[in-house]
Enzyme design. Structure first.
Site, PDB file in Angstrom:
ATOM      1  N   GLU A  36       0.825  -1.133  -0.012  1.00 51.21           N
ATOM      2  CA  GLU A  36       0.062   0.059  -0.113  1.00 51.21           C
ATOM      3  C   GLU A  36       1.096   1.215   0.113  1.00 51.21           C
ATOM      4  OE1 GLU A  36      -3.127  -0.106  -0.391  1.00 51.21           O
ATOM      5  OE2 GLU A  36      -3.722  -2.017   0.351  1.00 51.21           O
ATOM      6  N   CYS A  70      -2.323   8.814   2.336  1.00 53.44           N
ATOM      7  CA  CYS A  70      -2.281   8.642   1.393  1.00 53.44           C
ATOM      8  C   CYS A  70      -3.163   8.842   0.342  1.00 53.44           C
ATOM      9  CB  CYS A  70      -1.811   7.112   1.076  1.00 53.44           C
ATOM     10  SG  CYS A  70      -3.048   6.278   2.191  1.00 53.44           S
TER      11      CYS A  70
HETATM   12  P1  NAP Z   1       8.503   4.926   4.709  1.00 52.18           P
HETATM   13  O1  NAP Z   1       9.590   5.868   4.784  1.00 52.18           O
HETATM   14  O2  NAP Z   1       8.368   4.097   3.213  1.00 52.18           O
HETATM   15  O3  NAP Z   1       8.356   4.032   5.982  1.00 52.18           O
HETATM   16  C1  NAP Z   1       7.143   3.352   5.941  1.00 52.18           C
HETATM   17  C2  NAP Z   1       7.759   1.935   6.846  1.00 52.18           C
HETATM   18  O4  NAP Z   1       8.666   1.441   6.010  1.00 52.18           O
HETATM   19  C3  NAP Z   1       8.670   2.500   8.112  1.00 52.18           C
HETATM   20  O5  NAP Z   1       7.879   1.693   9.017  1.00 52.18           O
HETATM   21  C4  NAP Z   1       9.953   2.479   7.648  1.00 52.18           C
HETATM   22  O6  NAP Z   1      10.914   2.098   8.671  1.00 52.18           O
HETATM   23  C5  NAP Z   1      10.032   1.278   6.879  1.00 52.18           C
HETATM   24  N1  NAP Z   1      11.122   1.454   5.651  1.00 52.18           N
HETATM   25  C6  NAP Z   1      11.538   2.497   5.000  1.00 52.18           C
HETATM   26  N2  NAP Z   1      12.401   2.024   4.172  1.00 52.18           N
HETATM   27  C7  NAP Z   1      12.586   0.494   4.232  1.00 52.18           C
HETATM   28  C8  NAP Z   1      13.088  -0.340   3.423  1.00 52.18           C
HETATM   29  N3  NAP Z   1      14.109   0.085   2.419  1.00 52.18           N
HETATM   30  N4  NAP Z   1      13.022  -1.477   3.626  1.00 52.18           N
HETATM   31  C9  NAP Z   1      12.001  -1.861   4.752  1.00 52.18           C
HETATM   32  N5  NAP Z   1      11.347  -0.986   5.390  1.00 52.18           N
HETATM   33  C10 NAP Z   1      11.507   0.149   5.221  1.00 52.18           C
HETATM   34  O7  NAP Z   1       7.124   5.715   4.478  1.00 52.18           O
HETATM   35  P2  NAP Z   1       6.750   7.256   5.320  1.00 52.18           P
HETATM   36  O8  NAP Z   1       7.526   8.329   4.690  1.00 52.18           O
HETATM   37  O9  NAP Z   1       6.905   6.990   6.582  1.00 52.18           O
HETATM   38  O10 NAP Z   1       5.104   7.201   5.106  1.00 52.18           O
HETATM   39  C11 NAP Z   1       4.537   8.086   4.232  1.00 52.18           C
HETATM   40  C12 NAP Z   1       4.469   7.208   2.813  1.00 52.18           C
HETATM   41  O11 NAP Z   1       3.284   6.055   2.897  1.00 52.18           O
HETATM   42  C13 NAP Z   1       3.517   7.978   1.889  1.00 52.18           C
HETATM   43  O12 NAP Z   1       4.010   7.912   0.513  1.00 52.18           O
HETATM   44  C14 NAP Z   1       2.054   7.678   1.870  1.00 52.18           C
HETATM   45  O13 NAP Z   1       1.304   7.801   0.760  1.00 52.18           O
HETATM   46  C15 NAP Z   1       2.236   6.406   2.089  1.00 52.18           C
HETATM   47  N6  NAP Z   1       0.987   5.621   2.581  1.00 52.18           N
HETATM   48  C16 NAP Z   1       0.450   4.539   1.858  1.00 52.18           C
HETATM   49  C17 NAP Z   1      -0.817   4.169   2.381  1.00 52.18           C
HETATM   50  C18 NAP Z   1      -1.641   3.203   1.551  1.00 52.18           C
HETATM   51  O14 NAP Z   1      -2.470   2.414   2.088  1.00 52.18           O
HETATM   52  N7  NAP Z   1      -1.464   3.116   0.203  1.00 52.18           N
HETATM   53  C19 NAP Z   1      -1.324   4.424   3.762  1.00 52.18           C
HETATM   54  C20 NAP Z   1      -0.512   5.342   4.506  1.00 52.18           C
HETATM   55  C21 NAP Z   1       0.621   5.836   3.833  1.00 52.18           C
HETATM   56  P3  NAP Z   1      11.815   3.381   9.316  1.00 52.18           P
HETATM   57  O15 NAP Z   1      10.713   4.403  10.035  1.00 52.18           O
HETATM   58  O16 NAP Z   1      12.450   2.640  10.318  1.00 52.18           O
HETATM   59  O17 NAP Z   1      12.438   4.117   8.328  1.00 52.18           O
END
Ligand code: NAP
Length: 458
Positions: free
Chosen positions: A232, A266
């Site tokens: 997601e 999102c």
């Molecule tokens: P993010 O940086 O991707 O972090 C999300 C999760 O992934 C965190 O637990 C993060 O851990 C982990 N993570 C980051 N890089 C990783 C990697 N290379 N391998 C494994 N795990 C990894 O996202 P964010 O910036 O916090 O969240 C915002 C994004 O989420 C936006 O793009 C938003 O649109 C999207 N989102 C999508 C939905 C949906 O349902 N489609 C819902 C909500 C949010 P750390 O915190 O330790 O880095």
């Protein structure tokens, strides 16, 4: 990134947490695996009873939990409270419906496959690794965990590093409700340690809600391990307004759709695509209402917009707007970082956003709206479908033909007509293109982490 609660309203670190050691992670994987062997032999009725108790606990803890959400990621307290209550509703939904969603499906005419009896049934997969974001620290996790546990799976939660108190609360929620210890186990680890967990043979599948790069990385590891993955990811949802729309309603929903959760959703509407017949009136009213939003302390009940969750997220948004302005975008309101502590960004409305600007293609994860003028429905559709995202979309029209045409042709996981995109336990949720693969919620969501088993009897 340190695993810590850093209050975005003050910028101060409130509490730091030691990551789990390798030995602690090993113990937690073993607990989740052992819990799976117990859970898979329980009945739906038993799991439903525990799930309803988990919902009750959330409601009992609503004030404590809402405060954790607000302190850790800045969501205004009224919304944080609503998130907790929505989680309780989601858990009860699966308590009530899981058995029916996963009921065996016998083939009407087994003779066609040379059988006396044939059909399918759903079996749980085992331990599922859930990598989750901070923006809805409870809802994102529980909309995975509710169906996963009702299906008989167990979960390992790697939550975002900036919401450790939410992660620690979730570590014991299901155990308190009666589930076997380890039914959902939190791993306090940085992103760099996810790969090793995912490659563990006891982990059978994975899901990530978060950014596109994180999703791609996780999916490539899952691919190399041949493990099922649900993603997601981000979105840049279009919000299309056609001449027949109820303009006042469209405007007021547009303000909420863009600015809910401080603009960090999102499925927030991010690109407002407005027919030229109603463009001027829309922009005027929209700008006026966005400018009137109350920015301030998220613990105050009347605050509309709190700080962004992280300093880096706020800086990124500031750079996206600066890039657009430098290339000719027109700021109708906002467009600045207010002079105050915390990671605030003024609610912003931009016009004249063009393809060479970052904002045209990238997701704006904060309270920044781009408004586009279009001449007709073809231009609206082409613009709406022009990004790499495909999460949800909204169309405002009272023309039945137009309604059907947009519903058919928008490249998105959902189309909401005359209303705001939202997630409902009753409806599947997910995206296409770079917004993700697979579905959460409804029957589709609980079936994602099941083995659809064919059973044939001669
Ligand atoms: P993010 O940086 O991707 O972090 C999300 C999760 O992934 C965190 O637990 C993060 O851990 C982990 N993570 C980051 N890089 C990783 C990697 N290379 N391998 C494994 N795990 C990894 O996202 P964010 O910036 O916090 O969240 C915002 C994004 O989420 C936006 O793009 C938003 O649109 C999207 N989102 C999508 C939905 C949906 O349902 N489609 C819902 C909500 C949010 P750390 O915190 O330790 O880095």
């Amino acid at each position: 990134m340190a695993i810590a609660t850093v209050n975005p309203f003050t910028g101060q670190t409130e509490q730091e947490f030691e990551p789990h050691t390798d030995a602690e992670v090993e113990e937690r994987i073993a607990q989740a695996d052992a819990a799976f062997r117990q859970l898979r032999s329980t009945t739906f009725a038993q799991r439903a009873e525990w799930m309803r108790r988990a919902a009750d606990i959330l409601e009992e803890d609503v004030e404590q939990l809402a405060r954790i959400i607000t302190i850790e990621m800045g969501r205004p307290i009224a919304g944080a409270r609503a998130e907790v209550l929505k989680c309780a509703k989601g858990l009860r939904f699966y308590a009530d419906n899981a058995e029916e969603f996963l009921a065996p499906e016998p083939l009407d005419d087994p003779a066609k496959v040379n059988a006396s009896k044939a059909g399918t049934r759903y079996a749980p997969l085992g331990v599922v690794l859930a990598v989750m974001p901070w923006n809805y620290p409870l809802w994102q996790v529980l909309r995975f965990a509710g169906p996963a546990l009702m299906a008989g799976n167990t979960g390992l939660l790697k939550h975002a590093s900036n919401v450790p108190q939410a992660a620690i609360y979730l570590d014991t929620l299901f155990e308190r409700a009666g589930f076997p210890a380890g039914a959902l186990r939190t791993l306090l680890i940085p992103a760099s340690r996810v790969e090793k967990v995912l490659r563990d043979p006891r982990v059978k599948a994975t899901t990530l809600t978060g950014s596109e790069p994180a999703g791609r990385s996780l999916a490539s590891i899952a691919g190399s391990e041949v493990k099922h993955v649900v993603l997601e990811l981000g979105g840049s949802d279009p919000f299309i307004v056609m001449p027949s729309a109820d303009l006042d309603k469209a405007v007021s929903v547009a303000v909420t759709a863009r600015n809910q959760n401080n603009g960090q959703s999102c499925i927030a509407a991010k690109r407002f695509i407005v027919h030229s017949d109603v463009y001027d009136a829309f922009v005027e009213k929209f700008t006026e209402q966005v400018a009137a939003l109350k920015v301030g302390d998220p613990l105050e009940e009347t605050t509309d917009i709190g700080p962004l969750a992280t300093e880096s997220g706020r800086d990124e948004l500031e750079q996206q707007v600066a890039d657009a302005v430098a290339k000719g975008a027109h700021v109708r309101t906002g467009g600045t970082v207010p002079d105050r502590p915390g990671w605030f960004y003024e609610p912003t409305v931009l016009e004249n956003v063009t393809p060479e600007m970052r904002l045209y293609l990238e997701e704006a994860f904060g309270p920044v709206a781009s408004v586009y003028r279009v001449a007709d429905r073809d231009e609206a559709l082409a613009l709406a479908n022009s990004t790499t995202f495909g999460l949800s979309s909204a169309v405002w029209t009272n023309d039945a033909d137009e309604e059907e045409w947009f519903a058919e042709n928008l490249d998105a996981g959902a189309v909401f007509i005359n209303g705001m995109t939202a997630s409902y336990p009753e409806l599947p949720f997910g995206g296409i293109k770079d917004s993700g693969v697979g579905r959460e919620l409804a029957a589709a969501g609980i079936r994602e982490f099941c083995n659809l088993k064919t059973v044939w009897k001669g």
